[in-house]
Design a protein around this motif. Structure first.
Motif, mmCIF file in Angstrom:
data_model
loop_
_atom_site.group_PDB
_atom_site.id
_atom_site.type_symbol
_atom_site.label_atom_id
_atom_site.label_comp_id
_atom_site.label_asym_id
_atom_site.label_seq_id
_atom_site.Cartn_x
_atom_site.Cartn_y
_atom_site.Cartn_z
ATOM 1 N N MET A 1 22.139 28.162 33.685
ATOM 2 C CA MET A 1 22.548 26.825 33.247
ATOM 3 C C MET A 1 22.452 25.805 34.392
ATOM 4 N N GLY A 2 22.008 26.248 35.579
ATOM 5 C CA GLY A 2 21.853 25.336 36.697
ATOM 6 C C GLY A 2 23.072 25.222 37.594
ATOM 7 N N HIS A 3 24.088 26.029 37.341
ATOM 8 C CA HIS A 3 25.296 26.039 38.163
ATOM 9 C C HIS A 3 25.210 27.250 39.090
ATOM 10 N N HIS A 4 24.663 27.048 40.262
ATOM 11 C CA HIS A 4 24.468 28.153 41.197
ATOM 12 C C HIS A 4 25.785 28.451 41.894
ATOM 13 N N VAL A 5 26.389 29.548 41.482
ATOM 14 C CA VAL A 5 27.708 29.927 41.991
ATOM 15 C C VAL A 5 27.597 31.204 42.812
ATOM 16 N N THR A 6 28.462 31.315 43.777
ATOM 17 C CA THR A 6 28.504 32.511 44.602
ATOM 18 C C THR A 6 29.324 33.581 43.898
ATOM 19 N N GLU A 7 29.242 34.780 44.443
ATOM 20 C CA GLU A 7 30.039 35.878 43.917
ATOM 21 C C GLU A 7 31.523 35.551 44.040
ATOM 22 N N GLU A 8 31.889 34.918 45.159
ATOM 23 C CA GLU A 8 33.287 34.562 45.384
ATOM 24 C C GLU A 8 33.766 33.532 44.364
ATOM 25 N N GLU A 9 32.912 32.564 44.017
ATOM 26 C CA GLU A 9 33.292 31.564 43.028
ATOM 27 C C GLU A 9 33.485 32.201 41.654
ATOM 28 N N CYS A 10 32.619 33.144 41.296
ATOM 29 C CA CYS A 10 32.802 33.872 40.027
ATOM 30 C C CYS A 10 34.110 34.649 40.050
ATOM 31 N N PHE A 11 34.374 35.298 41.170
ATOM 32 C CA PHE A 11 35.623 36.044 41.327
ATOM 33 C C PHE A 11 36.818 35.129 41.095
ATOM 34 N N LEU A 12 36.781 33.938 41.698
ATOM 35 C CA LEU A 12 37.906 33.016 41.553
ATOM 36 C C LEU A 12 38.088 32.583 40.109
ATOM 37 N N MET A 13 36.984 32.228 39.463
ATOM 38 C CA MET A 13 37.075 31.805 38.060
ATOM 39 C C MET A 13 37.676 32.907 37.205
ATOM 40 N N MET A 14 37.170 34.122 37.383
ATOM 41 C CA MET A 14 37.635 35.218 36.540
ATOM 42 C C MET A 14 39.046 35.662 36.892
ATOM 43 N N SER A 15 39.366 35.708 38.177
ATOM 44 C CA SER A 15 40.684 36.216 38.564
ATOM 45 C C SER A 15 41.816 35.328 38.068
ATOM 46 N N GLN A 16 41.513 34.074 37.801
ATOM 47 C CA GLN A 16 42.539 33.155 37.326
ATOM 48 C C GLN A 16 42.986 33.471 35.904
ATOM 49 N N VAL A 17 42.149 34.158 35.137
ATOM 50 C CA VAL A 17 42.497 34.405 33.734
ATOM 51 C C VAL A 17 42.389 35.870 33.313
ATOM 52 N N ASP A 18 41.934 36.744 34.185
ATOM 53 C CA ASP A 18 41.789 38.159 33.845
ATOM 54 C C ASP A 18 43.167 38.809 33.845
ATOM 55 N N GLU A 19 43.897 38.608 32.758
ATOM 56 C CA GLU A 19 45.294 39.030 32.641
ATOM 57 C C GLU A 19 45.504 40.519 32.909
ATOM 58 N N ASN A 20 44.602 41.350 32.416
ATOM 59 C CA ASN A 20 44.795 42.792 32.549
ATOM 60 C C ASN A 20 44.078 43.371 33.766
ATOM 61 N N LEU A 21 43.483 42.519 34.595
ATOM 62 C CA LEU A 21 42.812 42.917 35.832
ATOM 63 C C LEU A 21 41.792 44.042 35.637
ATOM 64 N N ASN A 22 41.030 43.956 34.535
ATOM 65 C CA ASN A 22 40.006 44.971 34.310
ATOM 66 C C ASN A 22 38.621 44.507 34.771
ATOM 67 N N GLY A 23 38.542 43.321 35.368
ATOM 68 C CA GLY A 23 37.273 42.835 35.904
ATOM 69 C C GLY A 23 36.363 42.198 34.875
ATOM 70 N N THR A 24 36.858 42.054 33.653
ATOM 71 C CA THR A 24 36.076 41.406 32.596
ATOM 72 C C THR A 24 36.973 40.423 31.842
ATOM 73 N N LEU A 25 36.321 39.536 31.120
ATOM 74 C CA LEU A 25 37.053 38.579 30.287
ATOM 75 C C LEU A 25 36.793 38.880 28.824
ATOM 76 N N ASP A 26 37.863 39.071 28.050
ATOM 77 C CA ASP A 26 37.710 39.145 26.607
ATOM 78 C C ASP A 26 37.726 37.700 26.083
ATOM 79 N N PHE A 27 37.592 37.523 24.787
ATOM 80 C CA PHE A 27 37.477 36.169 24.251
ATOM 81 C C PHE A 27 38.723 35.333 24.527
ATOM 82 N N GLN A 28 39.910 35.923 24.388
ATOM 83 C CA GLN A 28 41.148 35.168 24.655
ATOM 84 C C GLN A 28 41.200 34.710 26.105
ATOM 85 N N GLU A 29 40.839 35.593 27.037
ATOM 86 C CA GLU A 29 40.836 35.220 28.448
ATOM 87 C C GLU A 29 39.784 34.136 28.718
ATOM 88 N N PHE A 30 38.656 34.224 28.017
ATOM 89 C CA PHE A 30 37.610 33.206 28.136
ATOM 90 C C PHE A 30 38.143 31.852 27.665
#
Length: 157
Positions: free
Chosen positions: A42-71
């Motif tokens: 989509m043209g948003h060049h993000v680092t691994e750390e930036e992805c980690f930050l985005m996901m860690s903020q909402v990954d409630e169960n800390l399984n390393g993935t986002l389900d639809f509710q977490e999304f």
């Protein structure tokens, strides 16, 4: 307030479409690789750390993935941040997720940092972060140190 009540019908539909696009392997969840790959396309060049930050903020169960509710939660948080877009709201939120406080007090323990790094399979070691950014040598990362690390991770130039 739940994510559903914070979204319009149109926003919810867009989130459903986006989730389907992000979920490349159709597993019903989004991992960091899928998030990063989709954002890059989509043209948003993000680092691994930036992805980690985005996901860690909402990954409630800390399984390393986002389900639809977490999304949805991530979308609502991004929407709120856009409204308050001033200063370092993203950094503060990530600091809070890892154990810091909203008033920028508190600290991030190396064990919590190591756990989240392992969950998201990042190419960084918590011990390296502590060694490089723990300026007071407390063995913990305070907000100023955390901000220095995140700023460097987001702008590796």
């Amino acid at each position: 307030m739940s994510a559903l009540s914070a979204l319009t019908r149109e926003e919810l539909q867009k989130c459903q479409e986006a989730f389907r696009q992000f979920d490349i392997d159709h597993s019903g969840s989004i991992d960091t690789a899928e998030l990063r790959d989709t954002l890059n396309v989509m043209g948003h060049h993000v680092t691994e750390e930036e992805c980690f930050l985005m996901m860690s903020q909402v990954d409630e169960n800390l399984n390393g993935t986002l389900d639809f509710q977490e999304f949805l939660d991530m979308f609502v948080q991004m929407k709120k941040l856009e409204l308050q877009r001033g200063g370092d709201a993203d950094t503060l939120q990530a600091f809070m997720v890892l154990g810091g406080n909203e008033d920028k007090t508190g600290q991030v323990a190396i064990s919590r940092l190591a756990s989240v790094i392992e969950i998201f399979d990042l190419n960084v070691k918590a011990s390296d972060i502590i060694e490089q950014y723990d300026t007071d040598r407390s063995g913990l990362i305070d907000y100023t140190e955390f901000k220095a690390w995140i700023g460097n991770a987001a702008d590796p130039s």
